[in-house]
Structure formats: C-alpha cells, structure tokens
Design an enzyme around this catalytic site. Structure first.
Site, PDB file in Angstrom:
ATOM      1  N   GLU A 102      -0.868  36.803  24.679  1.00 50.91           N
ATOM      2  CA  GLU A 102      -0.305  38.008  23.569  1.00 50.91           C
ATOM      3  C   GLU A 102       0.758  38.323  24.135  1.00 50.91           C
ATOM      4  O   GLU A 102       0.952  38.509  25.790  1.00 50.91           O
ATOM      5  CB  GLU A 102      -1.482  39.364  23.009  1.00 50.91           C
ATOM      6  CG  GLU A 102      -2.464  39.397  21.671  1.00 50.91           C
ATOM      7  CD  GLU A 102      -0.796  40.048  20.069  1.00 50.91           C
ATOM      8  OE1 GLU A 102       0.395  39.158  20.454  1.00 50.91           O
ATOM      9  OE2 GLU A 102      -1.807  40.134  19.400  1.00 50.91           O
ATOM     10  N   ASP A 103       1.615  39.068  23.750  1.00 51.58           N
ATOM     11  CA  ASP A 103       2.920  39.773  24.429  1.00 51.58           C
ATOM     12  C   ASP A 103       2.654  41.238  24.737  1.00 51.58           C
ATOM     13  O   ASP A 103       3.115  41.548  25.818  1.00 51.58           O
ATOM     14  CB  ASP A 103       4.353  39.606  23.852  1.00 51.58           C
ATOM     15  CG  ASP A 103       3.913  40.030  22.400  1.00 51.58           C
ATOM     16  OD1 ASP A 103       2.768  39.897  21.593  1.00 51.58           O
ATOM     17  OD2 ASP A 103       5.319  40.672  21.837  1.00 51.58           O
TER      18      ASP A 103
HETATM   19  C1  PRP Z   1       3.098  42.495  17.975  1.00 51.74           C
HETATM   20  C2  PRP Z   1       2.939  42.158  19.046  1.00 51.74           C
HETATM   21  C3  PRP Z   1       1.650  41.326  19.236  1.00 51.74           C
HETATM   22  C4  PRP Z   1       0.923  42.955  18.064  1.00 51.74           C
HETATM   23  C5  PRP Z   1       0.414  43.847  19.295  1.00 51.74           C
HETATM   24  O1  PRP Z   1       3.867  41.606  16.567  1.00 51.74           O
HETATM   25  O2  PRP Z   1       3.486  40.746  19.162  1.00 51.74           O
HETATM   26  O3  PRP Z   1       1.070  40.909  18.303  1.00 51.74           O
HETATM   27  O4  PRP Z   1       1.958  43.746  17.326  1.00 51.74           O
HETATM   28  O5  PRP Z   1      -0.230  44.927  18.645  1.00 51.74           O
HETATM   29  P1  PRP Z   1      -0.403  45.924  17.856  1.00 51.74           P
HETATM   30  O6  PRP Z   1      -2.205  46.054  19.459  1.00 51.74           O
HETATM   31  O7  PRP Z   1      -0.966  46.972  17.732  1.00 51.74           O
HETATM   32  O8  PRP Z   1      -2.233  45.193  16.628  1.00 51.74           O
HETATM   33  P2  PRP Z   1       4.676  42.454  15.712  1.00 51.74           P
HETATM   34  O9  PRP Z   1       3.250  42.381  14.540  1.00 51.74           O
HETATM   35  O10 PRP Z   1       5.956  43.200  16.341  1.00 51.74           O
HETATM   36  O11 PRP Z   1       5.592  40.395  14.989  1.00 51.74           O
HETATM   37  P3  PRP Z   1       6.139  39.603  16.007  1.00 51.74           P
HETATM   38  O12 PRP Z   1       4.505  39.414  17.532  1.00 51.74           O
HETATM   39  O13 PRP Z   1       6.570  38.605  15.470  1.00 51.74           O
HETATM   40  O14 PRP Z   1       7.035  40.498  16.485  1.00 51.74           O
END
Ligand code: PRP
Length: 178
Positions: A102-103
């Site tokens: 995860e990022d």
């Molecule tokens: C972001 C990020 C994680 C998630 C974390 O994805 O990449 O996967 O949110 O957030 P959480 O702990 O609140 O669930 P995003 O929905 O922005 O999609 P993307 O990675 O395509 O930008």
C-alpha cells in the site's frame, strides 16, 4: 487543485530510498523466518505502484506479483468508506502468503476489505507493507506489519499518491500549499 500550486517536501527522495531500503531488509528477514508457503506480492493500484516497484527490487525473496485496483476516495480528500474493486487479482491465493503493498493506510477500510477478501480466497498468511501510515485517522482497527514512515494528519501527494489524479509522478512525498 492547480498543478502549479506550491508543494512542500515532506519526505525527500533520498529519505524515501533509505526508508524503503530498511523496510525491504526487515521484510526479507521476517518472511524468510516465518513459514515456507509461496509468496505473492500484491500491489494496490493506483497509489502503490511507485513504492512497490522500488520495494520489490530490494526484497531477497522469490515471489509472484499481482495487482488489484481499489478505490474509496474518487476525487475527494476523504474516504467514502465504501471500497470499490476496479480490477481484481488474477493468481490463486490458496495456501499462499500474501504481502500487500500500500502507499498509505488512512481510515483502514481498504486494508480491512483486502484482509477479508484474501482470507476468503484461502491465503495462508497476510502481511501489509505501507509506505506511509496515518494512525491518527484510523476508523477501523487494522494491523499494518511493515511501515516505512508514520506521518501526521495532512494531505500528501507524490511518489504515487495523487490529488484528483495529479502529482503521482513526483519523486518525493509532499504537501500541497494552497
Ligand atoms: C488510497 C490509497 C489506499 C487507500 C487508503 O487509495 O492508495 O489504497 O486510499 O485509505 P484508507 O485506509 O482510508 O482505506 P485511493 O482510493 O485514493 O485510490 P488510488 O490509490 O487509485 O489513488
């Protein structure tokens, strides 16, 4: 949000590389010592693609690589709380160890969703590795085994992370100053 807004560097390119290097060593040692089941590295698109590419080349482990694309933010800066799967993984998870890349872990909804789905798919063990962690934002309790950087509650972009699909290409993690 305009592309020419100033972005303050929060974690520099050099610090990111040092942090990823240390994390890769830690993951390699721990996963070598824990079990012998085959390993799948699962990159969560889109945000984790830069971190995953850097991390995987430093792991001293054999693995399959797959991708899942999830979304819960859309163009918003806050989670909708509903995780949508836009592209599913393709390999079988049955009896395998899965290292999810995860990022960022924010509310925890995405990790919770993935853990449930991976368990349902027969994964033997699940580990999460995240470049960034914002523990102060957690809404559901999730375990993140490997974290490179803990950060405070501020909206960050770069190194894969976006603001309405912009800034993913930046080589550092920064904060948009409006
Ligand atoms: C972001 C990020 C994680 C998630 C974390 O994805 O990449 O996967 O949110 O957030 P959480 O702990 O609140 O669930 P995003 O929905 O922005 O999609 P993307 O990675 O395509 O930008």
């Amino acid at each position: 949000m305009q592309k020419d807004l100033p972005i303050e560097v929060l974690i520099s390119e050099a610090d990111l590389q040092r942090g990823i290097d240390q994390l890769a060593k830690k993951i390699s040692v721990q996963l070598k010592n824990e079990g012998a089941d085959p390993l799948v590295v699962l990159c969560v698109l889109k945000g984790a693609f830069v971190f995953a590419a850097d991390l995987i080349r430093r792991l001293s482990l054999s693995c399959e690589v797959d991708f899942v694309q999830l979304s819960s933010y859309g163009s918003s800066e806050t989670s909708s709380g509903t995780v949508t799967c836009k592209k599913d993984w393709e390999v079988s998870m049955q009896g395998k160890r899965v290292l999810v890349i995860e990022d960022i872990v924010d509310t925890g909804f995405t990790c919770q969703y993935l853990r449930e789905r991976l368990l349902a798919g027969g994964a033997a063990d699940i580990y999460f590795a995240s470049l960034l962690n914002k523990p102060s934002r957690r809404l559901v309790p999730v375990e993140v085994e490997f974290v490179a950087f803990e950060i405070e509650d501020q909206f960050v972009v770069g190194f894969g992370l976006d603001a309405d699909e912009k800034y993913r290409e930046l080589p550092f993690v920064g904060v948009v100053r409006e």
